[in-house]
Scaffold this motif. Structure first.
Motif, PDB file in Angstrom:
ATOM      1  N   TRP A  63      -8.420   6.682   5.765  1.00 16.68           N
ATOM      2  CA  TRP A  63      -6.964   6.503   5.691  1.00 16.68           C
ATOM      3  C   TRP A  63      -6.601   5.453   4.642  1.00 16.68           C
TER       4      TRP A  63
ATOM      5  N   PRO B   9      -6.792   8.536   1.336  1.00 18.81           N
ATOM      6  CA  PRO B   9      -5.852   9.253   2.203  1.00 18.81           C
ATOM      7  C   PRO B   9      -5.713  10.724   1.834  1.00 18.81           C
TER       8      PRO B   9
ATOM      9  N   LEU C  56      -7.598  12.935   4.215  1.00 12.17           N
ATOM     10  CA  LEU C  56      -7.265  12.895   5.633  1.00 12.17           C
ATOM     11  C   LEU C  56      -6.022  13.722   5.942  1.00 12.17           C
TER      12      LEU C  56
ATOM     13  N   GLU D 275      -3.845  14.158   8.665  1.00 14.08           N
ATOM     14  CA  GLU D 275      -3.560  13.552   9.970  1.00 14.08           C
ATOM     15  C   GLU D 275      -3.014  14.567  10.962  1.00 14.08           C
TER      16      GLU D 275
ATOM     17  N   LEU E  40      -7.217   6.232  15.187  1.00 15.60           N
ATOM     18  CA  LEU E  40      -6.605   5.811  13.932  1.00 15.60           C
ATOM     19  C   LEU E  40      -5.402   4.919  14.185  1.00 15.60           C
TER      20      LEU E  40
ATOM     21  N   ARG F  66      -4.936   1.114  12.852  1.00 13.36           N
ATOM     22  CA  ARG F  66      -3.759   0.630  12.134  1.00 13.36           C
ATOM     23  C   ARG F  66      -3.153  -0.577  12.830  1.00 13.36           C
TER      24      ARG F  66
END
Length: 262
Positions: free
Chosen positions: A226, A230, A233, A235, A246, A250
């Motif tokens: 991430w 990114p 990924l 999401e 994740l 974060r």
């Protein structure tokens, strides 16, 4: 697996391949490398392998005939079917998926260009595919060939001391359950000593709780991807447990937002 290298400097690739994983693969008979120098097949006193480009412009272009003779010799050296790969910035990007595809073959010829490149007529008739190791230009294809050889060699059965090592690399699409998953970067790794002036080993790695260790590693892989890549990924395609991991990652960085239930 047999890999033939067509290059003005085949010894360069051979030297790169003499160490570490690739060298071990060769010692164990799992990989064999063979070099072919187009200059050995060139005619005339100067054994010329290049000439000026039609239409003008800087640099030189590699001639068809010495390269074709080199490729013919490489093909004839082993009866098994062979794929000829040209290393060029114009090729398809070399990904881990592509490496796995190449590693499954019995034979491969890597063609290394020099100068301004290779006469297009040879590429159109003698090359099966073109591969690039990145969006930049090198002086020749030898470094790119060495990269391909190393990446392919380590996937040969019996090369790595631990068969699981390759499966846990970055860009290998396997999730903790063993099902195909997203392409993720690798998690951080630590070894002795536990305490150091540069920091301590995360306690979870010394807990002996394999489920928690696997969870931590998965979270770190998700978080690093991430942060750093990114583009890899998706999401929306993450499972609910992965989204929760994740989100927690974060939060540990102070990033606002929790999509663990999204």
């Amino acid at each position: 697996m047999r890999i033939d290298i067509v290059s003005l400097f085949p010894e360069f690739v051979a030297q790169c391949a003499a160490f570490g994983v690739v060298g071990r693969a060769a010692e164990r008979g799992l990989l064999s490398l063979h070099g072919w120098n187009p200059r050995d097949y060139a005619e005339g006193n100067y054994r010329r392998v290049d000439d000026r480009p039609f239409g003008g412009g800087p640099g030189m272009v590699m001639l068809v005939d010495p390269l074709r003779a080199s490729l013919d010799a490489a093909r004839a050296a082993d009866p098994r079917p062979v794929c000829v790969v040209y290393l060029t910035p114009q090729g398809v990007p070399l990904t881990q998926a592509k490496v796995r595809e190449l590693a499954a073959r019995e034979r491969m010829v890597l063609l290394c260009g020099r100068y301004e490149g290779v006469d297009e007529r040879l590429l159109a008739t003698q090359v099966d595919e073109e591969i690039s190791i990145g969006d930049y230009v090198l002086s020749g294809g030898e470094l790119a060939a060495a990269v391909v050889v190393d990446a392919v060699a380590r996937l040969q059965a019996g090369v790595l001391n631990d068969a699981d090592s390759a499966e846990q690399d970055s860009f290998e699409p396997v999730d903790p359950a063993g099902d195909p998953g997203q392409l993720l970067l690798d998690c951080p790794h630590y070894t002795r000593p536990v305490s150091h002036e540069l920091g301590d080993v995360p306690p979870v790695l010394m807990s002996g709780n394999h489920a928690e260790i696997a969870r931590w590693r998965r979270q770190q892989a998700l978080g690093r991807t991430w942060q750093r890549r990114p583009d890899l990924l998706d999401e929306a395609g993450l499972s609910k447990p992965d989204r929760a991991l994740l989100s927690s990652y974060r939060a540990s960085l102070g990033t606002v937002g929790d999509d663990s239930d999204g």
